[in-house]
Enzyme design. Structure first.
Site, short mmCIF file in Angstrom:
data_model
loop_
_atom_site.label_atom_id
_atom_site.label_comp_id
_atom_site.label_asym_id
_atom_site.label_seq_id
_atom_site.Cartn_x
_atom_site.Cartn_y
_atom_site.Cartn_z
N SER A 93 5.52 11.92 19.99
CA SER A 93 5.53 12.16 18.55
C SER A 93 4.31 12.97 18.13
O SER A 93 3.21 12.82 18.70
CB SER A 93 5.51 10.82 17.83
N TYR A 117 1.51 2.33 16.92
CA TYR A 117 2.68 3.09 17.38
C TYR A 117 2.24 4.41 18.02
O TYR A 117 2.64 4.73 19.14
CB TYR A 117 3.61 3.35 16.18
N LYS A 121 2.35 5.92 22.11
CA LYS A 121 2.92 7.21 22.55
C LYS A 121 1.91 7.96 23.41
O LYS A 121 2.27 8.51 24.46
CB LYS A 121 3.31 8.05 21.33
N ASN A 166 12.50 3.36 6.14
CA ASN A 166 11.07 3.69 6.03
C ASN A 166 10.87 5.18 5.80
O ASN A 166 9.89 5.60 5.22
CB ASN A 166 10.34 3.37 7.35
N ASN A 184 11.20 6.34 -4.22
CA ASN A 184 9.76 6.24 -4.47
C ASN A 184 9.09 7.40 -3.76
O ASN A 184 9.23 7.53 -2.54
CB ASN A 184 9.19 4.94 -3.90
N ASP A 262 -0.73 7.91 5.42
CA ASP A 262 0.01 9.18 5.34
C ASP A 262 -0.95 10.37 5.32
O ASP A 262 -2.00 10.32 4.68
CB ASP A 262 0.85 9.24 4.06
#
Ligand code: UD1
Length: 306
Positions: A93, A117, A121, A166, A184, A262
């Site tokens: 990813s 996560y 990876k 998600n 949202n 984010d």
């Protein structure tokens, strides 16, 4: 093991491809069963997709992520070693890059994943790299996915998240089909064209074709890392508008504060994949929205009950 999937999807793949698929419902951590599968099928190569992928869940339950993603990959590589299966293509990813030092990300960009996560990876990438160096016949290709979206154009297979989505695209689609009232939008004060987060969305069929490219190649080194993205970014509002145009449905939304963890914007430099596996994405954002909407209209409840 279908923990986040549906057997019906496999039946539909058989319909689309007119190929008979053999399916074994087993856990990647179950080495005995993996050994049996490899003894029966004698695969030449493995495309390794089996992993968990929800960032927030990985923060809440990191050990599960290390166990399934890292432990599962070790279990798979052990079986591959025993079976003398020497070629692996692994789903990694873009999340391994972390905070952009420059954009677009190329494969030389430093790696600094910011959640468990992403760390699983990166660990698996390194494990594969170590594994291939112990035998001259082994090869490993790491595909760093950007944001996979869309569906097969037949409308027969697509994304059906279990519970509340998600990710952005399935959420937009569920607002459009009336399952959710509004979207949202997490943050409208980013340094992007319209203040909303920007990502590199790649049609899932283009992404699938990159795997075929990675298997049928001769220009790849023994170990290769390739970005798989469209090479340009689209903001949340741009994607929403394109989906409205495609579906003819107004998508209501509310602005919420930024989502933890984010990034503002990122996109891929995928020129290495263009060069090494003769691969280019061919499906644009319009096609992504059309195929997603077709899948949703034909399958208002996804694949139905399990
Ligand atoms: C997320 C993961 C990433 C993973 C990828 C899998 C995080 C922080 N990152 O990527 O590691 O590889 O999914 O596909 O979870 N957005 C909204 N409203 C929503 C959902 C998303 O505004 O309901 C915004 C996000 O703030 C972001 C953009 O849409 O700007 C894309 O979000 P998403 O689809 O979740 O993908 P990523 O966060 O890029």
């Amino acid at each position: 093991n279908l923990c986040n999937g549906h057997e019906a999807a496999l039946e539909r793949v058989q319909g689309i491809t007119n190929c008979e698929l053999q399916f074994m419902n087993a856990d990647i951590l179950d080495s005995n069963t993996l050994d049996k599968v490899f003894n029966n099928f004698k695969p030449e190569a493995v495309i390794h997709f089996a992993g968990l992928k929800a960032v927030s869940e990985s923060v809440a339950d990191p050990l599960k992520y290390y166990e399934v993603n890292v432990g599962g990959s070790i279990s798979l590589l052990k079986t591959m070693s025993k079976a003398k299966c020497n070629n692996i293509v692994f789903s990694s990813s873009a999340t391994v890059y972390g905070d952009p030092q420059y954009l677009p990300y190329d494969e030389e960009h430093s790696t600094n994943p910011v959640n468990p996560y992403g760390r699983t990876k990166l660990m698996i990438e390194n494990i594969i790299n170590d594994w291939i160096t112990t035998d001259s016949k082994r090869r490993g290709t790491i595909l760093r996915y950007f944001n996979p979206v869309g569906a097969h154009e037949s409308g027969q297979i697509g994304e059906e998240p279990i519970g509340t989505p998600n990710n952005l695209m399935p959420y937009i689609a569920q607002v459009a089909d009336g399952r959710r009232e509004y979207l949202n939008i997490f943050g409208n004060d980013y340094d992007t064209a319209d203040g909303t987060g920007a990502r590199d969305y790649i049609h899932v069929v283009d992404l699938a074709l990159a795997h075929i490219g990675a298997l049928n190649q001769n220009k790849l080194n023994k170990f290769e890392i390739l970005n798989v993205g469209a090479g340009k970014s689209t903001t949340v509002l741009e994607l929403l508008k394109k989906f409205e145009e495609t579906s003819g449905v107004t998508i209501n939304f509310k602005y919420l504060p930024r989502r933890d963890g984010d990034l503002a914007a990122f996109w891929a430099d995928s020129s290495k994949a263009f060069e090494k596996i003769d691969w280019q994405p061919e499906r644009n954002i319009k096609k992504i929205c059309e195929d997603t909407w077709c899948w949703h209209k034909l399958n208002p409840t996804g694949y139905g009950p399990k």
